[in-house]
Design an enzyme around this catalytic site. Structure first.
Site, PDB file in Angstrom:
ATOM      1  NE  ARG A  72      -1.828  -2.155   3.624  1.00  0.00           N
ATOM      2  CZ  ARG A  72      -2.391  -2.817   3.971  1.00  0.00           C
ATOM      3  NH1 ARG A  72      -3.628  -2.005   4.728  1.00  0.00           N
ATOM      4  NH2 ARG A  72      -1.866  -3.248   4.849  1.00  0.00           N
ATOM      5  CB  THR A 116       1.617 -11.865  11.703  1.00  0.00           C
ATOM      6  OG1 THR A 116       0.819 -11.884  11.622  1.00  0.00           O
ATOM      7  CG2 THR A 116       2.084 -10.141  11.185  1.00  0.00           C
ATOM      8  CE  LYS A 158       4.385  -1.510   5.738  1.00  0.00           C
ATOM      9  NZ  LYS A 158       3.455  -1.930   6.532  1.00  0.00           N
ATOM     10  CG  ASN A 209      39.257  25.585  -3.962  1.00  0.00           C
ATOM     11  OD1 ASN A 209      38.215  26.682  -5.109  1.00  0.00           O
ATOM     12  ND2 ASN A 209      38.605  24.839  -3.327  1.00  0.00           N
ATOM     13  CE1 TYR A 210      39.480  20.632  -9.195  1.00  0.00           C
ATOM     14  CE2 TYR A 210      37.637  21.460 -10.623  1.00  0.00           C
ATOM     15  CZ  TYR A 210      38.911  20.524 -10.298  1.00  0.00           C
ATOM     16  OH  TYR A 210      38.129  18.983 -10.632  1.00  0.00           O
ATOM     17  NE  ARG A 259      30.681  22.595  -0.507  1.00  0.00           N
ATOM     18  CZ  ARG A 259      30.899  23.174  -1.603  1.00  0.00           C
ATOM     19  NH1 ARG A 259      31.857  23.981  -2.348  1.00  0.00           N
ATOM     20  NH2 ARG A 259      32.227  21.500  -2.123  1.00  0.00           N
TER      21      ARG A 259
HETATM   22  C1  UD1 Z   1      -1.075  -6.324  11.666  1.00  0.00           C
HETATM   23  C2  UD1 Z   1      -2.786  -7.507  13.039  1.00  0.00           C
HETATM   24  C3  UD1 Z   1      -3.735  -6.979  13.339  1.00  0.00           C
HETATM   25  C4  UD1 Z   1      -3.060  -5.744  13.667  1.00  0.00           C
HETATM   26  C5  UD1 Z   1      -2.525  -4.791  13.205  1.00  0.00           C
HETATM   27  C6  UD1 Z   1      -1.462  -3.003  13.849  1.00  0.00           C
HETATM   28  C7  UD1 Z   1      -2.236  -9.743  11.655  1.00  0.00           C
HETATM   29  C8  UD1 Z   1      -3.011 -11.396  11.560  1.00  0.00           C
HETATM   30  N1  UD1 Z   1      -2.747  -8.352  12.779  1.00  0.00           N
HETATM   31  O1  UD1 Z   1      -2.197  -6.067  10.790  1.00  0.00           O
HETATM   32  O2  UD1 Z   1      -4.753  -7.399  14.330  1.00  0.00           O
HETATM   33  O3  UD1 Z   1      -4.199  -4.581  14.082  1.00  0.00           O
HETATM   34  O4  UD1 Z   1      -1.418  -5.480  12.652  1.00  0.00           O
HETATM   35  O5  UD1 Z   1      -0.994  -2.825  13.138  1.00  0.00           O
HETATM   36  O6  UD1 Z   1      -0.863  -9.722  12.676  1.00  0.00           O
HETATM   37  N2  UD1 Z   1       5.017  -9.143   8.451  1.00  0.00           N
HETATM   38  C9  UD1 Z   1       5.844 -10.001   8.125  1.00  0.00           C
HETATM   39  N3  UD1 Z   1       5.992 -11.412   7.529  1.00  0.00           N
HETATM   40  C10 UD1 Z   1       4.603 -11.520   7.049  1.00  0.00           C
HETATM   41  C11 UD1 Z   1       3.220 -10.737   7.460  1.00  0.00           C
HETATM   42  C12 UD1 Z   1       3.778  -9.168   7.785  1.00  0.00           C
HETATM   43  O7  UD1 Z   1       7.165 -10.083   8.265  1.00  0.00           O
HETATM   44  O8  UD1 Z   1       4.311 -12.409   6.363  1.00  0.00           O
HETATM   45  C13 UD1 Z   1       5.110  -7.931   8.691  1.00  0.00           C
HETATM   46  C14 UD1 Z   1       4.969  -6.995   8.066  1.00  0.00           C
HETATM   47  O9  UD1 Z   1       6.284  -6.085   7.299  1.00  0.00           O
HETATM   48  C15 UD1 Z   1       4.660  -5.787   9.664  1.00  0.00           C
HETATM   49  C16 UD1 Z   1       3.788  -6.559  10.709  1.00  0.00           C
HETATM   50  O10 UD1 Z   1       4.392  -7.763   9.947  1.00  0.00           O
HETATM   51  O11 UD1 Z   1       5.922  -5.012   9.746  1.00  0.00           O
HETATM   52  C17 UD1 Z   1       2.358  -6.403  10.487  1.00  0.00           C
HETATM   53  O12 UD1 Z   1       2.098  -7.278   8.765  1.00  0.00           O
HETATM   54  P1  UD1 Z   1       0.748  -6.388   8.176  1.00  0.00           P
HETATM   55  O13 UD1 Z   1       0.354  -6.790   7.152  1.00  0.00           O
HETATM   56  O14 UD1 Z   1       1.282  -4.457   8.227  1.00  0.00           O
HETATM   57  O15 UD1 Z   1      -0.047  -6.602   9.345  1.00  0.00           O
HETATM   58  P2  UD1 Z   1      -1.581  -5.959   9.403  1.00  0.00           P
HETATM   59  O16 UD1 Z   1      -2.832  -6.030   8.144  1.00  0.00           O
HETATM   60  O17 UD1 Z   1      -1.740  -3.688   9.786  1.00  0.00           O
HETATM   61 CA    CA Z   2       0.648  -2.373   9.829  1.00  0.00          CA
END
Ligand code: UD1
Ligand code: CA
Length: 449
Positions: free
Chosen positions: A15, A78, A22, A384-385, A331
């Site tokens: 997004r 996650t 990001k 200087n240059y 600088r």
């Molecule tokens: C997540 C939570 C949601 C919470 C929100 C708050 C889950 C399923 N949902 O949603 O409940 O309210 O955060 O911010 O956890 N990431 C990985 N590997 C993956 C997927 C994600 O490392 O496979 C990392 C992303 O880079 C990010 C973080 O985990 O830094 C959260 O992932 P994101 O997709 O942003 O979750 P949200 O939809 O925000």
């Molecule tokens: Ca998020």
């Protein structure tokens, strides 16, 4: 209590619509991830483990030395992200704290409170929650009639009743480590085909265990960055947080909204910062200075009681009582000793101006060393240059350089040397001598003063 910290940062951040991952988008000059790392590093003696995946090499390089890394080849959710840290962390600590790199405002104090709350808790996990009227896609925290946490439901999977819940999952968790490593393989696939860390809440409840919730009251901390609109919100909140800290420490900010102070900058008491001023990088500012308006300072050290007005300072060093501007440009390697005055439209690069030297108007000094109390006339330029080399110029104490002098380097002007207006100096000028013309010739030798 032994704690290990995990920062999830493998997602692409679709997004953001960016070719930069990001978590590397900057907030006040630092990648977003830097803030999570800084907070995590204050609560554990061991380096945080960052889960990387999307453009992993890029992320790894950006924070090398500040973290350990676990690679998540495919972003399967996650819970799957945390699973990738097992090889590094299983058996290493009593508590595992998990946060996200896209939540840069989460403070060290909050992480500490969460870990302490879990330490004092008999159940397997403590989740950070907040109450908000704007749920912004956060998971909803479902409780039973007694108020016990039962589940976290993702927005996409929620029923209309669940969508109306205003208790939100912030996305930061403290786990009993042994339970976490045992429970992770039991996380089921979500309807979207991912392994959600939030499913662990339901698993704990199924195990007959109690999930604790810690409520976060500062809404700024809950800002999660999923789009560039959120990025701007997070940057504004961070700016506000840093500015507030400096005002409480005794620094006057005439217009905090247009004052941008990066996180590693330090500022002495009773310094006043005028609007539209950017203090960047590893800048250090002394006491009772006046900076701005319209000033940009990067990686520069400024002493006490300095004045910098509408100027740009990069990689420079100012001793005490230096006065610059308007429209000065320092600088790399510019070093202005105590009491130097540099007026309008001056540029100084890789040069030392000795104590009390003055350069009032329209001058360029590059690769030059000036003694004390040198007067640099309007329009003086060090040539200087020569197209190949940068050549040095050395000017002795109390020298007086006439307006519009061209100093063709390499060149040495002795103590008390003088040049006439418009001189083009191609040969060294001995001490106590006046040189004039084009090319300049010595026409007069003074009595030793
Ligand atoms: C997540 C939570 C949601 C919470 C929100 C708050 C889950 C399923 N949902 O949603 O409940 O309210 O955060 O911010 O956890 N990431 C990985 N590997 C993956 C997927 C994600 O490392 O496979 C990392 C992303 O880079 C990010 C973080 O985990 O830094 C959260 O992932 P994101 O997709 O942003 O979750 P949200 O939809 O925000
Ligand atoms: Ca998020």
């Amino acid at each position: 209590m032994s704690i290990q910290t995990v920062i999830m940062a493998a997602g692409q951040g679709t997004r953001m619509r960016s070719s930069t991952p990001k978590v590397l988008h900057p907030i006040l000059g630092k990648p977003m991830l830097w803030y999570s790392l800084r907070a995590a590093r204050t609560i554990s003696n061991d380096l945080p483990v960052v889960v990387i995946g999307h453009q992993s090499e890029h992320v790894r390089q950006a924070v090398a030395g500040q973290a350990r890394f676990a690679v998540q080849e495919q972003q399967l959710g996650t819970a799957h992200a945390v699973e990738q840290t097992r090889a590094l962390l299983e058996g290493e600590a009593e508590i595992v704290l998990v946060t996200s790199a896209d939540m840069p405002l989460i403070s060290a104090e909050t992480l500490r409170s969460l870990a302490e709350a879990q330490q004092a808790h008999a159940g397997p996990m403590t989740i950070l929650v907040t109450v908000s009227e704007s749920p912004r896609g956060f998971g909803r925290v479902v409780r039973d009639e007694q108020g016990f946490v039962r589940a976290i439901v993702e927005e996409a999977d929620a029923t209309p009743e669940e969508l109306a819940i205003r208790l939100l999952n912030v996305g930061v968790y403290a786990f009993d480590a042994a339970w976490l490593w045992e429970a992770l393989p039991r996380v089921p696939l979500s309807p979207k085909g991912e392994y959600y860390i939030t499913a662990l809440v339901h698993l704990a409840v199924q195990d007959g265990l109690d999930v604790q919730a810690l409520t976060l009251t500062d809404p700024d901390e809950t800002i999660g960055v999923n789009t560039r609109v959120h990025l701007a919100e997070a940057a504004a909140a961070m700016q506000h947080r840093i500015n507030t800290r400096w005002m409480l420490a005794g620094v006057t900010l005439l217009d905090p909204a247009t004052t941008y102070i990066e996180p590693e900058v330090t500022i002495g008491q009773d310094t006043v910062v005028w609007p539209n001023t950017h203090l960047r990088g590893e800048t250090t500012i002394g006491r009772e200075c006046e900076l701005g308006p319209n000033t940009y300072v990067l990686d520069t050290t400024i002493g006490d009681r300095c004045k910098v007005f509408s100027s740009v300072l990069e990689h420079a060093l100012l001793e005490d009582e230096v006065d610059i501007g308007p429209f000065g440009h320092l600088r790399k390697g510019a070093h202005l000793a105590q009491g130097v005055h540099m007026g309008n439209f001056g540029e100084v690069k890789n040069s030392y101006l000795g104590p009390g030297s003055k350069m009032g108007h329209f001058s360029y000094l590059g690769d030059a060393t000036l003694g004390a109390n040198v007067n640099v006339g309007a329009g003086t330029i060090t040539c200087n240059y020569d197209g190949v080399h940068k050549n040095p110029t050395s000017i002795g104490d109390n020298a007086f350089i006439g307006s519009d002098t061209m100093l063709v380097a390499p060149l040495t002007l002795g103590e008390n040397a003088r040049t006439g207006a418009g001189a083009v100096v191609t040969k060294n000028v001995p001490p106590n001598s006046l040189a004039v013309g084009m090319p300049a010739r010595v026409i007069k030798k003074f009595e030793k003063s």
